[in-house]
Design a protein around this motif. Structure first.
Motif, PDB file in Angstrom:
ATOM      1  N   THR A   1      15.222  82.062  45.195  1.00 54.60           N
ATOM      2  CA  THR A   1      15.805  82.074  43.851  1.00 54.60           C
ATOM      3  C   THR A   1      15.534  80.768  43.117  1.00 54.60           C
ATOM      4  OG1 THR A   1      17.551  83.491  44.756  1.00 54.60           O
ATOM      5  CG2 THR A   1      17.914  82.583  42.568  1.00 54.60           C
ATOM      6  N   PHE A   2      15.447  79.667  43.848  1.00 58.02           N
ATOM      7  CA  PHE A   2      15.144  78.386  43.205  1.00 58.02           C
ATOM      8  C   PHE A   2      13.791  78.463  42.492  1.00 58.02           C
ATOM      9  CE2 PHE A   2      18.230  77.312  46.417  1.00 58.02           C
ATOM     10  CZ  PHE A   2      18.983  76.280  45.861  1.00 58.02           C
ATOM     11  N   GLY A   3      12.809  79.086  43.142  1.00 59.11           N
ATOM     12  CA  GLY A   3      11.502  79.247  42.512  1.00 59.11           C
ATOM     13  C   GLY A   3      11.568  80.137  41.284  1.00 59.11           C
ATOM     14  N   ALA A   4      12.410  81.177  41.337  1.00 61.24           N
ATOM     15  CA  ALA A   4      12.557  82.063  40.182  1.00 61.24           C
ATOM     16  C   ALA A   4      13.148  81.318  38.987  1.00 61.24           C
ATOM     17  CB  ALA A   4      13.434  83.261  40.553  1.00 61.24           C
ATOM     18  N   LEU A   5      14.127  80.468  39.238  1.00 64.71           N
ATOM     19  CA  LEU A   5      14.720  79.682  38.148  1.00 64.71           C
ATOM     20  C   LEU A   5      13.692  78.718  37.555  1.00 64.71           C
ATOM     21  CD1 LEU A   5      18.244  78.846  39.643  1.00 64.71           C
ATOM     22  CD2 LEU A   5      17.577  80.762  38.182  1.00 64.71           C
ATOM     23  N   ALA A   6      12.855  78.146  38.421  1.00 66.96           N
ATOM     24  CA  ALA A   6      11.799  77.263  37.923  1.00 66.96           C
ATOM     25  C   ALA A   6      10.813  78.045  37.056  1.00 66.96           C
ATOM     26  CB  ALA A   6      11.080  76.605  39.091  1.00 66.96           C
ATOM     27  N   LEU A   7      10.469  79.251  37.460  1.00 67.05           N
ATOM     28  CA  LEU A   7       9.559  80.087  36.672  1.00 67.05           C
ATOM     29  C   LEU A   7      10.135  80.389  35.297  1.00 67.05           C
ATOM     30  CD1 LEU A   7       8.187  82.681  39.263  1.00 67.05           C
ATOM     31  CD2 LEU A   7       6.891  80.935  38.044  1.00 67.05           C
ATOM     32  N   VAL A   8      11.422  80.722  35.255  1.00 60.65           N
ATOM     33  CA  VAL A   8      12.066  81.017  33.968  1.00 60.65           C
ATOM     34  C   VAL A   8      11.995  79.797  33.054  1.00 60.65           C
ATOM     35  CG1 VAL A   8      14.273  81.547  32.865  1.00 60.65           C
ATOM     36  CG2 VAL A   8      13.579  82.802  34.910  1.00 60.65           C
ATOM     37  N   SER A   9      12.279  78.623  33.603  1.00 60.89           N
ATOM     38  CA  SER A   9      12.261  77.402  32.790  1.00 60.89           C
ATOM     39  C   SER A   9      10.863  77.097  32.266  1.00 60.89           C
ATOM     40  CB  SER A   9      12.765  76.218  33.623  1.00 60.89           C
ATOM     41  OG  SER A   9      14.050  76.470  34.135  1.00 60.89           O
ATOM     42  N   ILE A  10       9.877  77.133  33.158  1.00 65.61           N
ATOM     43  CA  ILE A  10       8.519  76.728  32.789  1.00 65.61           C
ATOM     44  C   ILE A  10       7.836  77.755  31.903  1.00 65.61           C
ATOM     45  CG2 ILE A  10       6.232  76.227  33.751  1.00 65.61           C
ATOM     46  CD1 ILE A  10       7.713  75.126  36.234  1.00 65.61           C
ATOM     47  N   ALA A  11       8.063  79.043  32.185  1.00 68.31           N
ATOM     48  CA  ALA A  11       7.342  80.090  31.451  1.00 68.31           C
ATOM     49  C   ALA A  11       7.916  80.356  30.069  1.00 68.31           C
ATOM     50  CB  ALA A  11       7.341  81.381  32.270  1.00 68.31           C
ATOM     51  N   TRP A  12       9.237  80.267  29.901  1.00 64.20           N
ATOM     52  CA  TRP A  12       9.834  80.678  28.627  1.00 64.20           C
ATOM     53  C   TRP A  12      10.538  79.553  27.866  1.00 64.20           C
ATOM     54  CZ3 TRP A  12      10.055  84.192  32.788  1.00 64.20           C
ATOM     55  CH2 TRP A  12       9.410  85.424  32.565  1.00 64.20           C
ATOM     56  N   PHE A  13      10.977  78.499  28.553  1.00 68.45           N
ATOM     57  CA  PHE A  13      11.775  77.472  27.887  1.00 68.45           C
ATOM     58  C   PHE A  13      11.126  76.095  27.962  1.00 68.45           C
ATOM     59  CE2 PHE A  13      14.694  80.911  28.480  1.00 68.45           C
ATOM     60  CZ  PHE A  13      15.567  80.829  27.400  1.00 68.45           C
TER      61      PHE A  13
ATOM     62  N   LEU B   1      20.206  70.570  46.246  1.00 63.92           N
ATOM     63  CA  LEU B   1      20.753  71.684  47.025  1.00 63.92           C
ATOM     64  C   LEU B   1      19.663  72.347  47.861  1.00 63.92           C
ATOM     65  CD1 LEU B   1      23.058  73.618  47.731  1.00 63.92           C
ATOM     66  CD2 LEU B   1      22.518  74.918  45.643  1.00 63.92           C
ATOM     67  N   PHE B   2      18.488  72.540  47.276  1.00 63.51           N
ATOM     68  CA  PHE B   2      17.371  73.180  47.961  1.00 63.51           C
ATOM     69  C   PHE B   2      16.931  72.362  49.180  1.00 63.51           C
ATOM     70  CE2 PHE B   2      12.832  73.718  48.701  1.00 63.51           C
ATOM     71  CZ  PHE B   2      12.691  75.090  48.720  1.00 63.51           C
ATOM     72  N   ILE B   3      16.712  71.062  48.989  1.00 64.12           N
ATOM     73  CA  ILE B   3      16.221  70.214  50.077  1.00 64.12           C
ATOM     74  C   ILE B   3      17.257  70.106  51.187  1.00 64.12           C
ATOM     75  CG2 ILE B   3      15.572  67.855  50.684  1.00 64.12           C
ATOM     76  CD1 ILE B   3      14.222  67.626  47.969  1.00 64.12           C
ATOM     77  N   THR B   4      18.525  69.978  50.811  1.00 60.91           N
ATOM     78  CA  THR B   4      19.586  69.851  51.811  1.00 60.91           C
ATOM     79  C   THR B   4      19.638  71.084  52.700  1.00 60.91           C
ATOM     80  OG1 THR B   4      20.899  68.454  50.335  1.00 60.91           O
ATOM     81  CG2 THR B   4      22.050  69.517  52.176  1.00 60.91           C
ATOM     82  N   TYR B   5      19.673  72.249  52.084  1.00 55.71           N
ATOM     83  CA  TYR B   5      19.758  73.480  52.879  1.00 55.71           C
ATOM     84  C   TYR B   5      18.488  73.701  53.694  1.00 55.71           C
ATOM     85  CZ  TYR B   5      20.253  78.326  54.262  1.00 55.71           C
ATOM     86  OH  TYR B   5      20.326  79.474  55.004  1.00 55.71           O
ATOM     87  N   LEU B   6      17.330  73.548  53.070  1.00 57.92           N
ATOM     88  CA  LEU B   6      16.067  73.791  53.768  1.00 57.92           C
ATOM     89  C   LEU B   6      15.912  72.854  54.958  1.00 57.92           C
ATOM     90  CD1 LEU B   6      13.399  75.362  53.852  1.00 57.92           C
ATOM     91  CD2 LEU B   6      12.404  73.586  52.384  1.00 57.92           C
ATOM     92  N   GLY B   7      16.297  71.589  54.795  1.00 57.28           N
ATOM     93  CA  GLY B   7      16.192  70.642  55.899  1.00 57.28           C
ATOM     94  C   GLY B   7      17.060  71.047  57.071  1.00 57.28           C
TER      95      GLY B   7
END
Length: 596
Positions: free
Chosen positions: A178-190, A217-223
């Protein structure tokens, strides 16, 4: 009126899902979850069990809580799945309504999500649904709050996004996508910029608080996940030749995803003595779905500019699913399981968001679809045609999903066995030992041994009872039909005829008793008739199983679970003064299982 119509669609959808939940029950991994949560070890150890590479403390905790509040009662987990499904469906409606406006067009992608069959199998099954639905909650509501943040720059929306993502991560590590999806929304449309790098820089500068918060949050959980988790416990089936990537792509993208978007898969492959089903659309059906998808893309291209970026969302999740399932599942058990929708259950949701963004702009977005001024009259200029096609696809999807639900609901052996076994264990005499065996394959597979042992799955109901792998003269055996009855060992292999008259095989110290044929796999038991004047302390072995037993005097029958790969049974006396005769010895599976 659009909002009311949307809620009406959601209500119809929830009624349909309630029908699915009512026709479901515990199966396969559900029994493993319950067995794990019934173990006598600290709660944190149990909820953080590494389950084939999954970390899902929320799923384990809820499974244990449900078992404490209402053991073997399906209504409680079904209600939880229903509530989460409602949260997802209402969230998608509000996401489209709040961030695209009260357009009648938002009902089309909403309906596609609500009635597509691909989200039915992984939601009416507890073990899959308690992963998929929290992930779906994270996808839809994090996108909802993230869009508010992109539009208003208010930090409270960042906090809401992080809380929603944390909720999803508690149930499913796949929420990381989901983190990647949020990044896509930001970069593609906003974001503004002519290159990807310039858009990334713009997003970082404009939405720095969100970017840093999500990244932390992403790095903490993934680590933590990578440091504590590995894929383990699956049988290793070597892949011969090249890795079957094309089969994975075909199964996920065409057999599963594309056919479901067009209202499929229409046909399911059923398995003998199992509720499991996989999507099996024919070649013609897949071709038809492909033509329909191409037509929609072609008409969209003719009518709009800036539409193609919306394809990034479903493409991102689809490719991620291919990579994940290839690494964590196909590499172990082969590509056939990619026909199961639980490995792409979120695709209907992200596709609905992508379809909406193809033809409708986000409010306050800096980029997005724009009507071509010179475009000829297109498919999207004919609302009745649009809704007729969407309606036909949804009706077809409901028909496909109903087929799955009916077969799933008709398979009732799990609940029949469980209810019968619970009742019998409660009233079973404590002095009567029970064979220590696994539950039938119809309940759960053998991949999580020893969690699938009867005494572990039904530990609450069998307190005070004795479970053992041998017995003298009698032993209660839990048969696959749910009955506790006297063990009966069939004569599949037997001892070769002995030259000794009357005594059979005379045991003075130790002896190997040859069989009339080899046993090549586990699951066999031995029944050995013996005579001993004063009793004997012996070591009995078959394959990789051996037992040290004190046999009573007289004529008796020993029942014992054998190992695998053996063609003889060893009997060794532990005392030089003891004597005994083995008059009969047979071995075989207590139940002949139909493997077809």
């Amino acid at each position: 009126r659009v909002l009311l119509a949307g809620f009406a669609l959601v209500a119809l959808h929830l009624g349909y899902r309630a029908y699915g939940f009512a026709n479901s029950w515990f199966t396969i991994d559900d029994f493993n979850f319950i067995s794990i949560m019934r173990e006598n070890r600290p709660l944190l150890d149990r909820v953080f069990t590494n389950y084939f590479g999954h970390r899902m403390p929320g799923a384990f905790y809820l499974s244990g809580l449900n078992d404490q509040l209402a053991p073997w009662q399906w209504w409680l987990p079904a209600s939880e799945l229903f509530v989460m499904q409602a949260v997802v469906s209402i969230g998608l409606l509000l996401l489209l309504f709040q961030h695209m406006g009260g357009r009648w067009g938002i009902l089309a992608p909403l309906a596609i999500y609500l009635f597509t069959a691909s989200s039915v199998p992984p939601t009416i099954w507890w073990a899959a649904g308690i992963n998929l639905l929290p992930l779906s909650v994270a996808v839809v509501w994090s996108t909802y709050f993230h869009l508010w943040y992109l539009r208003t720059h208010r930090k409270r929306h960042v906090l809401a996004v992080c809380l929603v993502l944390a909720f999803g991560l508690v149930f499913n590590e796949k929420t990381l996508l989901t983190f990647g999806a949020l990044a896509l929304v930001s970069i593609a449309w906003f974001a503004e910029g002519s290159t990807l790098l310039s858009r990334i820089k713009f997003s970082f500068n404009a939405y720095r608080v969100g970017v840093l918060s999500y990244t932390l949050l992403f790095i903490t959980y993934l680590g933590i996940y990578l440091a504590t988790t590995s894929v383990e416990g699956l049988p290793k089936i070597p892949v011969i030749g090249r890795f079957p990537i094309m089969e994975v792509v075909w199964n996920l993208a065409f057999n599963g995803y594309l056919s479901a978007l067009a209202g499929g898969p229409w046909t399911w492959r059923h398995f003998h003595n199992s509720s499991a089903q996989i999507a099996m659309p024919g070649t013609g059906a897949i071709l038809g779905a492909f033509v329909l998808a191409c037509y929609i893309l072609w008409t969209t291209k003719r009518a709009f500019t800036g539409w193609a970026r919306a394809l990034l969302l479903p493409a991102y999740f689809l490719v991620a699913n291919m990579v994940l399932v290839s690494y964590a599942r196909v590499a172990f058990v082969g590509p056939a399981l990619t026909l199961e929708y639980r490995y792409q259950g979120e695709m209907a949701l992200v596709t609905a968001i992508g379809l909406a963004a193809m033809v409708m702009p986000w409010r306050n977005a800096l980029a997005g679809p724009t009507r071509r001024h010179d475009a000829p009259k297109s498919f999207f200029d004919q609302p009745r045609l649009v809704f007729a096609l969407v309606g036909a696809v949804c009706i077809s999807g409901v028909w496909s999903g109903t087929q799955f639900i009916q077969h799933w609901g008709n398979y009732t052996s799990q609940r029949t066995y469980t209810r019968a076994m619970v009742e019998q264990l409660k009233h079973h005499p404590s002095s009567d030992p029970i064979a220590d065996v696994v539950v039938p394959i119809s309940l759960t597979n053998s991949l999580r041994y020893p969690e699938n042992l009867l005494r572990k799955v039904f530990v609450k109901e069998s307190r005070g009872l004795t479970f053992q792998r041998w017995g003298i003269d009698h032993l209660t055996y839990p048969y696959a039909n749910g009955k506790l009855a006297e063990i009966s060992v069939p004569n599949v292999r037997s001892a070769l005829a002995s030259e000794a008259r009357g005594c059979g095989y005379r045991i003075k110290s130790g002896r190997q008793i040859p069989l009339d044929g080899p046993v090549g796999y586990a699951g066999f038991w031995i029944a050995m008739d013996y005579q001993s004047a004063n009793g004997a302390s012996v070591v009995v072995g078959a394959g990789d199983q051996s037992y040290v037993l004190d046999l009573p005097p007289g004529s008796h029958t020993l029942y014992a679970m054998a190992g695998d790969n053996f063609d003889e049974v060893s009997v060794a006396l532990r005392s030089s003064s003891a004597r005994m005769c083995v008059t009969r010895l047979v071995t075989g599976p207590v139940e002949i299982v139909d493997l077809v």
